[in-house]
Design a protein around this motif. Structure first.
Motif, short mmCIF file in Angstrom:
data_model
loop_
_atom_site.label_atom_id
_atom_site.label_comp_id
_atom_site.label_asym_id
_atom_site.label_seq_id
_atom_site.Cartn_x
_atom_site.Cartn_y
_atom_site.Cartn_z
N GLY A 112 36.58 45.30 39.11
CA GLY A 112 37.03 44.79 40.40
C GLY A 112 36.17 43.62 40.83
O GLY A 112 34.96 43.58 40.59
N LEU A 113 36.80 42.63 41.48
CA LEU A 113 36.13 41.39 41.86
C LEU A 113 36.14 41.24 43.38
O LEU A 113 37.19 41.33 44.01
CB LEU A 113 36.84 40.21 41.21
CG LEU A 113 36.28 38.82 41.45
CD1 LEU A 113 34.87 38.70 40.86
CD2 LEU A 113 37.20 37.77 40.83
N HIS B 105 48.77 37.32 39.46
CA HIS B 105 47.95 38.19 40.29
C HIS B 105 47.43 37.43 41.52
O HIS B 105 46.26 37.50 41.88
CB HIS B 105 46.79 38.75 39.46
CG HIS B 105 46.39 40.13 39.85
ND1 HIS B 105 47.13 41.22 39.53
CD2 HIS B 105 45.34 40.59 40.55
CE1 HIS B 105 46.54 42.30 40.00
NE2 HIS B 105 45.46 41.94 40.64
N LYS B 106 48.33 36.69 42.16
CA LYS B 106 47.96 35.78 43.26
C LYS B 106 47.78 36.52 44.58
O LYS B 106 48.47 37.49 44.86
CB LYS B 106 49.06 34.73 43.42
CG LYS B 106 48.75 33.66 44.46
CD LYS B 106 49.92 32.72 44.69
CE LYS B 106 50.30 32.02 43.42
NZ LYS B 106 51.34 31.01 43.62
N GLN C 253 41.59 41.14 43.45
CA GLN C 253 41.31 40.46 42.20
C GLN C 253 40.44 41.31 41.28
O GLN C 253 39.81 42.26 41.72
CB GLN C 253 40.60 39.12 42.48
CG GLN C 253 41.41 38.19 43.36
CD GLN C 253 42.69 37.72 42.70
OE1 GLN C 253 42.66 37.00 41.72
NE2 GLN C 253 43.83 38.14 43.24
N TYR C 254 40.42 40.96 40.01
CA TYR C 254 39.57 41.62 39.04
C TYR C 254 39.02 40.58 38.08
O TYR C 254 39.58 39.50 37.91
CB TYR C 254 40.32 42.71 38.27
CG TYR C 254 41.40 42.19 37.37
CD1 TYR C 254 41.13 41.91 36.03
CD2 TYR C 254 42.68 41.96 37.84
CE1 TYR C 254 42.12 41.42 35.19
CE2 TYR C 254 43.67 41.47 37.01
CZ TYR C 254 43.39 41.20 35.69
OH TYR C 254 44.36 40.72 34.88
N ALA D 241 36.67 37.52 53.13
CA ALA D 241 36.21 38.42 52.07
C ALA D 241 37.40 39.22 51.56
O ALA D 241 38.06 39.90 52.34
CB ALA D 241 35.12 39.35 52.61
N LEU D 242 37.65 39.12 50.27
CA LEU D 242 38.67 39.92 49.61
C LEU D 242 37.91 40.83 48.66
O LEU D 242 37.43 40.39 47.61
CB LEU D 242 39.65 39.03 48.84
CG LEU D 242 40.79 39.77 48.15
CD1 LEU D 242 41.75 40.36 49.18
CD2 LEU D 242 41.53 38.84 47.21
N LYS D 243 37.76 42.10 49.04
CA LYS D 243 36.86 43.01 48.34
C LYS D 243 37.63 44.09 47.58
O LYS D 243 38.14 45.03 48.18
CB LYS D 243 35.90 43.63 49.35
CG LYS D 243 35.06 42.58 50.07
CD LYS D 243 34.23 43.16 51.19
CE LYS D 243 33.09 43.95 50.60
NZ LYS D 243 32.14 44.39 51.62
#
Length: 191
Positions: free
Chosen positions: A94-95, A119-120, A156-157, A134-136
């Motif tokens: 995971g990103l 994967h947008k 995201q990953y 922040a996209l956690k």
């Protein structure tokens, strides 16, 4: 949107056969929208069709018997850039993505995607210079200055080995970016 999975056991009297099942949702004293999806009924005492969480099968990447610390990559993006992250773990991870706009940007003008645009995710709110987006993936949160904010798309990953990410901003605008992830390897429980 947050989904919770519930599993219940229905005890039958003797060896009776079930002919039909009626499911009634009872909700009281709340506001908002509730989505009810996917009902699975099965015979027996073992659950099937269940995908375990990766934490059951993976562990943090080890070096000299110790977990490696999370990796960090940062930079500055102007309009659009492809960022390549090196993930030396044995599998995807995971990103967590942080974006710090240098100028104000319109709603929907910031996007992150994998490779060639898959994967947008798009941030739906406008941002001001100095804000923090922040996209956690680690906590399944999308935040603006620490508060929930809407997004359209996916967490995201980082793919194992090299992982390409396209960051698109409003034309001729800039932002600092920070990517963070924990490298992972197999070694957890097997079910």
């Amino acid at each position: 949107m947050k989904f919770s999975r519930f599993a219940e056991t229905i005890q039958l009297k003797n060896n009776n056969h079930v002919v039909s099942v009626t499911v009634t949702l009872k909700i009281s004293d709340c506001n908002g929208i509730i989505y009810f999806t996917d009902l699975q009924l099965q015979d027996g005492d073992q659950l099937t069709g269940y995908t375990v969480h990766t934490s059951k099968m993976l562990t943090k990447m080890q070096e000299n018997g110790q977990p490696v610390p999370p990796r960090h990559y940062n930079g500055v993006v102007r309009t659009a850039e492809t960022v390549i992250l090196f993930n030396l773990g044995k599998t995807s991870a995971g990103l967590d993505c942080y974006i710090y706009p240098i100028q104000d940007m319109a709603a929907g003008s910031i996007e992150i995607s994998q490779g060639m645009g898959a994967h947008k995710v798009r941030f739906l709110d406008s941002v001001n210079a100095g804000d923090e987006l922040a996209l956690k993936a680690s906590t399944r949160q999308c935040l603006k200055n620490g508060s929930q904010t809407p997004k359209d798309g996916f967490y995201q990953y980082s793919a194992a080995w090299d992982s390409k990410h396209t960051v698109k901003l409003e034309e001729r605008k800039s932002a600092r970016v920070l990517f963070e992830f924990q490298e992972m390897q197999e070694g957890g429980d097997r079910l």
